[in-house]
Design a protein around this motif. Sequence first.
Motif, PDB file in Angstrom:
ATOM      1  N   VAL A  47      57.396  51.756  80.298  1.00 44.35           N
ATOM      2  CA  VAL A  47      57.246  52.141  81.703  1.00 44.35           C
ATOM      3  C   VAL A  47      56.267  53.303  81.793  1.00 44.35           C
ATOM      4  O   VAL A  47      56.443  54.326  81.135  1.00 44.35           O
ATOM      5  N   ILE A 104      54.067  44.894  87.339  1.00 47.42           N
ATOM      6  CA  ILE A 104      54.853  44.381  86.225  1.00 47.42           C
ATOM      7  C   ILE A 104      53.957  43.499  85.365  1.00 47.42           C
ATOM      8  O   ILE A 104      53.385  42.515  85.857  1.00 47.42           O
ATOM      9  N   PRO A 106      54.398  41.449  82.069  1.00 46.25           N
ATOM     10  CA  PRO A 106      55.223  40.934  80.972  1.00 46.25           C
ATOM     11  C   PRO A 106      54.371  40.395  79.831  1.00 46.25           C
ATOM     12  O   PRO A 106      53.134  40.421  79.893  1.00 46.25           O
ATOM     13  N   SER A 112      52.709  38.011  85.588  1.00 48.02           N
ATOM     14  CA  SER A 112      52.475  39.355  86.126  1.00 48.02           C
ATOM     15  C   SER A 112      52.698  39.364  87.640  1.00 48.02           C
ATOM     16  O   SER A 112      52.381  38.396  88.334  1.00 48.02           O
TER      17      SER A 112
END
Length: 198
Positions: A47, A104, A106, A112
């Motif tokens: 993150v 996001i 991934p 995404s």
Amino acid sequence: MPGLFQAAAYTQAIFNSPKLGFENTEQALKFRMERQHILTRESPPTVHAVIHEAALHMRFGSTQMMREQLLRLIELTRLPHVTIQVYPFSAQAHAALSGNFVHIVPGVSELSTVVLEQPTGARYLSERTQLRRYGEMFELDRQKSTFSGGPQGECVNVATAPDGTIRLRESDEPRTVLATTPEGLAALLQHLRPRPSS
């Protein structure tokens, strides 16, 4: 303040704001707190967050509540997979500062997503051009955050180690280049602060 980083009392104060009109606040609070477990689970995601300096000054609830929220951020910086940068008031503003968004990314790039968080709900974007645009905006935010300066957007990442020392490094340098105490960091910043011309 990103929902993943919010202390429970801070979130409760936001949900209780009468003008925002949140409903089912207990359920919403429970959901947000449970979602934060993703940061401490086995194999957590990486993150990287950029928080505007205004969020650190804007107060929800009491002074003690804000203190707990700031301590929560410091606690999160100790996690090796969490990076928090601050977009300072002194940095040049640009379009990415118009609202919150979560990008996001991934392992499978086709999955995404960009999430636009709004008081009335969330909006999800997945078109390639949208993803590229928000990726560029986040990169611009990242470059201009946390002691950045110069045309290349050099950054210094700051984190609190488990032993309480403050560790500093350049954003593109994996090694710690300076370790000091909170008092030492405060003295350094005071020394570096521009002095008014006479």
